[in-house]
Write a protein that holds these residues in place. Structure first.
Motif, PDB file in Angstrom:
ATOM      1  N   LYS A   1       0.868  -1.346   0.110  1.00  0.00           N
ATOM      2  CA  LYS A   1      -0.128   0.039  -0.027  1.00  0.00           C
ATOM      3  C   LYS A   1       0.868   1.375  -0.063  1.00  0.00           C
ATOM      4  O   LYS A   1       0.384   2.172  -0.852  1.00  0.00           O
ATOM      5  N   PHE A   2       1.802   1.472   0.713  1.00  0.00           N
ATOM      6  CA  PHE A   2       2.893   2.450   0.883  1.00  0.00           C
ATOM      7  C   PHE A   2       4.130   2.703   0.032  1.00  0.00           C
ATOM      8  O   PHE A   2       4.864   3.147   0.212  1.00  0.00           O
ATOM      9  N   HIS A   3       4.125   1.383  -0.799  1.00  0.00           N
ATOM     10  CA  HIS A   3       5.580   1.343  -1.443  1.00  0.00           C
ATOM     11  C   HIS A   3       6.572   1.299  -0.698  1.00  0.00           C
ATOM     12  O   HIS A   3       7.616   2.155  -1.152  1.00  0.00           O
ATOM     13  N   LEU A   4       6.740   0.633   0.583  1.00  0.00           N
ATOM     14  CA  LEU A   4       7.694   0.706   1.152  1.00  0.00           C
ATOM     15  C   LEU A   4       8.950  -0.088   0.608  1.00  0.00           C
ATOM     16  O   LEU A   4       8.689  -1.010   0.135  1.00  0.00           O
ATOM     17  N   SER A   5      10.149   0.556   1.026  1.00  0.00           N
ATOM     18  CA  SER A   5      11.272  -0.135   0.451  1.00  0.00           C
ATOM     19  C   SER A   5      11.614  -1.185   1.271  1.00  0.00           C
ATOM     20  O   SER A   5      11.234  -1.248   2.332  1.00  0.00           O
ATOM     21  N   ALA A   6      12.747  -2.019   0.887  1.00  0.00           N
ATOM     22  CA  ALA A   6      13.233  -3.020   1.863  1.00  0.00           C
ATOM     23  C   ALA A   6      13.899  -2.468   2.982  1.00  0.00           C
ATOM     24  O   ALA A   6      13.515  -3.024   4.078  1.00  0.00           O
ATOM     25  N   ARG A   7      14.387  -1.426   3.192  1.00  0.00           N
ATOM     26  CA  ARG A   7      14.743  -0.801   4.241  1.00  0.00           C
ATOM     27  C   ARG A   7      13.856  -0.498   5.021  1.00  0.00           C
ATOM     28  O   ARG A   7      13.928  -0.616   6.328  1.00  0.00           O
ATOM     29  N   ALA A   8      12.708   0.096   4.680  1.00  0.00           N
ATOM     30  CA  ALA A   8      11.488   0.523   5.617  1.00  0.00           C
ATOM     31  C   ALA A   8      10.892  -0.606   6.012  1.00  0.00           C
ATOM     32  O   ALA A   8      10.671  -0.770   7.428  1.00  0.00           O
ATOM     33  N   HIS A   9      10.880  -1.723   5.462  1.00  0.00           N
ATOM     34  CA  HIS A   9      10.404  -3.223   5.748  1.00  0.00           C
ATOM     35  C   HIS A   9      11.109  -3.652   6.972  1.00  0.00           C
ATOM     36  O   HIS A   9      10.565  -4.118   7.938  1.00  0.00           O
ATOM     37  N   ASP A  10      12.651  -3.719   6.780  1.00  0.00           N
ATOM     38  CA  ASP A  10      13.322  -3.836   8.025  1.00  0.00           C
ATOM     39  C   ASP A  10      13.295  -3.345   9.267  1.00  0.00           C
ATOM     40  O   ASP A  10      13.228  -3.646  10.456  1.00  0.00           O
TER      41      ASP A  10
ATOM     42  N   SER B   1       4.826   7.371   9.414  1.00  0.00           N
ATOM     43  CA  SER B   1       4.060   8.204   8.711  1.00  0.00           C
ATOM     44  C   SER B   1       4.837   8.896   7.541  1.00  0.00           C
ATOM     45  O   SER B   1       4.104   9.514   6.826  1.00  0.00           O
ATOM     46  N   LEU B   2       6.139   9.206   7.484  1.00  0.00           N
ATOM     47  CA  LEU B   2       6.594   9.970   6.671  1.00  0.00           C
ATOM     48  C   LEU B   2       6.813   9.200   5.377  1.00  0.00           C
ATOM     49  O   LEU B   2       6.656   9.582   4.231  1.00  0.00           O
ATOM     50  N   ASP B   3       6.831   8.032   5.259  1.00  0.00           N
ATOM     51  CA  ASP B   3       6.865   7.073   4.042  1.00  0.00           C
ATOM     52  C   ASP B   3       5.569   7.312   3.435  1.00  0.00           C
ATOM     53  O   ASP B   3       5.223   7.489   2.079  1.00  0.00           O
ATOM     54  N   ARG B   4       4.588   7.461   4.295  1.00  0.00           N
ATOM     55  CA  ARG B   4       3.312   7.642   3.662  1.00  0.00           C
ATOM     56  C   ARG B   4       3.027   9.036   3.110  1.00  0.00           C
ATOM     57  O   ARG B   4       2.614   9.207   2.130  1.00  0.00           O
ATOM     58  N   SER B   5       3.777  10.002   3.889  1.00  0.00           N
ATOM     59  CA  SER B   5       3.599  11.257   3.118  1.00  0.00           C
ATOM     60  C   SER B   5       4.402  11.137   1.973  1.00  0.00           C
ATOM     61  O   SER B   5       3.941  11.914   0.901  1.00  0.00           O
ATOM     62  N   PHE B   6       5.472  10.571   1.808  1.00  0.00           N
ATOM     63  CA  PHE B   6       6.437  10.573   0.650  1.00  0.00           C
ATOM     64  C   PHE B   6       5.446   9.919  -0.393  1.00  0.00           C
ATOM     65  O   PHE B   6       5.434  10.519  -1.789  1.00  0.00           O
ATOM     66  N   THR B   7       4.737   8.739  -0.221  1.00  0.00           N
ATOM     67  CA  THR B   7       3.904   8.253  -1.139  1.00  0.00           C
ATOM     68  C   THR B   7       2.856   9.208  -1.692  1.00  0.00           C
ATOM     69  O   THR B   7       2.716   9.308  -2.920  1.00  0.00           O
TER      70      THR B   7
END
Ligand SMILES: Nc1ncnc2c1ncn2[C@@H]1O[C@H](COP(=O)(O)OP(=O)(O)OP(=O)(O)O)[C@@H](O)[C@H]1O
Ligand SMILES: [Mg+2]
Ligand SMILES: [Zn+2]
Length: 527
Positions: free
Chosen positions: A477-486, A517-523
């Motif tokens: 949903k938020f197009h998270l990177s592998a980094r964010a996943h970790d 939340s910032l990942d979401r803002s970026f998306t």
């Protein structure tokens, strides 16, 4: 006590006088041998060799003036001083006293044999006063380690040296008193007893307590999770919402310092000259908040007389970057090494110095340039373009190392006016300490979830089906990177540890996803 006999150049004493002093390297000290010899030439004065920095070259004039103002004679021939070991660069004014005493000994104004078992430290003023210096605690530790038992030092630095037990300390205020000590005519000696019982890291008292903050339960919870796992934290909120107030209370919920940590922090403050007149170990965790105009050197440390920077003064505690987007790139670059290595290396002309710098980074920012995006009480006046531009200042390596983002909303007047009921820091700290104990047992040493090696992540963060599919949905949903996943996995591990749960449940994943939340803002903003 002093020989009034004036030496003519033909009867220059054929002795090398040896004195001892101490020099710093990082937050440790080593013994420096001050070797002094007279040379029969008419160009009177001191000539210093042995990788002496310009700051030491300046001590020639101070030593000369101080010796004369205390009523001694300065040699009328050339005096050559070698500072050994000769291959390490030495700097600062702390050798002045050892230098003056060695010159007097070489000139037979006092007995050279008496300098053999005492280490002397201190800066001289032109009138012969002995001025305090930085780094006395490491010096005293170095003196003891090298097997000396007598340590002559500036009187103002006595409390610091007294933190090391088993030394006889000679605090002096003037060069004359120093000579008296060396001649054995002084009863200034005091036995150092080491830290007092109070120093035993137990009763920690922070002036700023979490219970002063009304409401903000979500932000407080995020702080607790950050403290429990050693995670870096970003607070996003409108002006005046209480970000600074919260950040200042972060040290109060971190675990009590171990004795080693306390000693290390105290050494850093000693080297920085911030410890004078203090006779206690530093047992409260530091909070440092450099302004965004701070220079790279002040942040990282170094300089011609090397000093720890803000990243090291925050060691063991919190480094707070208020208004993070205002910090120039160069400053943020400086933070990469300490965040990665937990120490910072400062390069010098002939050597490198390493200072410890392991801290929790707490940063704050507004949600948008005007500060009120998402505010329930006041509208935001920023264009989407302006918001994008503001957020884009953040991208990059630093943001990658911040595991937890949390919004700090402005509180309504009613919630501010309804004080009381908030938990105090000690209660939160207890939960944090329990969670840390679990992590130490699992990872060994001082390990914590934020610093656990990536390859350990899979073993330690076992997910059940529900939590796995929740994480997968969030990533999609938020197009998270592998980094964010970790990062989500790590934070979820901490949330589970706080809950005393062996496994990571879906609720733990959900909470951790909420801190991105910032990942979401970026998306949303197409960044
Ligand atoms: N939750 C709260 N409980 C009690 N006082 C609060 C709270 N939030 C804010 N305040 C009061 O408001 C003042 C301003 O808060 P603070 O400086 O922490 O805001 P800030 O978010 O850092 O603002 P800025 O973005 O302007 O730096 C605090 O000093 C405090 O007196
Ligand atoms: Mg603020
Ligand atoms: Zn705005």
């Amino acid at each position: 006590m002093r020989a009034r006999r004036r030496l003519r150049s033909r009867d220059i004493p054929n002795v090398i006088a040896l004195g001892y002093s101490a020099a710093l390297r990082g937050i440790d000290a080593y013994i420096v041998r001050v070797e002094v010899v007279g040379v029969p030439t008419t160009d009177a004065g001191i000539h210093i060799v042995g990788l002496a920095d310009r700051s030491i070259q300046e001590s020639k004039e101070r030593v000369n003036a101080a010796v004369r103002s205390c009523g001694f004679l300065f040699p009328t021939y050339k005096v050559v001083v070698n500072l050994a070991p000769a291959d390490i660069r030495k700097e600062g004014a702390a050798f002045d006293v050892a230098l003056a005493l060695s010159v007097l000994a070489m000139d037979e104004q006092l007995d050279a044999a008496r300098l053999r078992d005492i280490v002397c430290l201190g800066e001289l003023a032109l009138d012969g006063a002995v001025k305090p210096v930085g780094g006395v605690l490491p010096a005293a530790l170095g003196v003891k380690k090298a097997g000396f038992s007598k340590f002559l030092l500036p009187a103002d630095n006595l409390p610091e040296a007294a933190l090391v037990d088993g030394l006889t300390l000679y605090p002096v205020r003037t060069l004359q008193q120093a000579v008296q000590v060396v001649l054995g005519l002084s009863d200034l000696g005091v036995r150092s007893g080491g830290p007092t019982a109070q120093d035993d890291v137990e009763p920690i008292r922070y002036i700023e307590d979490l219970e002063d903050v009304c409401g903000q339960e979500r932000a407080k919870r995020a702080m607790e999770v950050a403290a429990a796992g050693g995670h870096n934290l970003l607070m996003i909120g409108a002006p005046g919402s209480g970000k600074t107030m919260l950040a200042r209370r972060m040290p109060s919920i971190l675990p009590a310092m171990t004795r080693n940590e306390a000693l290390e922090v105290t050494k850093l403050y000693s080297v920085s000259g911030l410890l004078r007149h203090k006779s206690r170990l530093v047992t409260t965790r530091p909070f440092r908040a450099p302004h965004h105009t701070v220079s790279a050197t002040a942040l990282a440390g170094g300089g011609s007389l090397p000093r720890p920077g803000e990243v090291s003064l925050a060691h063991g505690g919190v480094l707070f970057l208020d208004e993070m987007p205002e910090f120039p790139r160069a400053a943020l670059e400086v933070l990469r090494q300490p965040l990665e290595d937990r120490s910072v290396t400062v390069c010098r002309a002939s050597s490198t110095i390493t200072y410890p710098s392991s801290f929790i980074l707490v940063a704050s920012m507004n949600p948008c340039p005007c500060g009120y995006a998402g505010d329930r009480l006041r509208g935001c006046s920023c264009s989407p373009h302006a918001i994008r531009k503001y957020l884009s200042k953040l991208s990059g390596p630093l943001l990658d190392r911040i595991d937890i983002h949390v919004e700090v909303p402005r509180l309504s007047y009613e919630s501010l006016a309804r004080p009381g009921g908030a938990e105090c820091s000690a209660v939160v700290r207890e939960r944090v300490e329990r969670a840390r104990a679990v992590q130490r047992a699992r990872l060994g040493g001082e390990g914590c979830n934020a610093l656990m090696p990536a390859k350990k992540l899979r073993d330690v963060c076992v997910l059940d089906d529900a939590s796995r599919s929740l994480l997968a949905a969030a990533v999609a949903k938020f197009h998270l990177s592998a980094r964010a996943h970790d990062r989500i996995l790590r934070v979820a591990r901490t949330v589970a540890d706080l809950a005393g749960s062996q496994n990571i449940a879906a609720a733990h994943i959900a909470e951790a996803v909420g801190y991105r939340s910032l990942d979401r803002s970026f998306t949303q903003n197409g960044l």
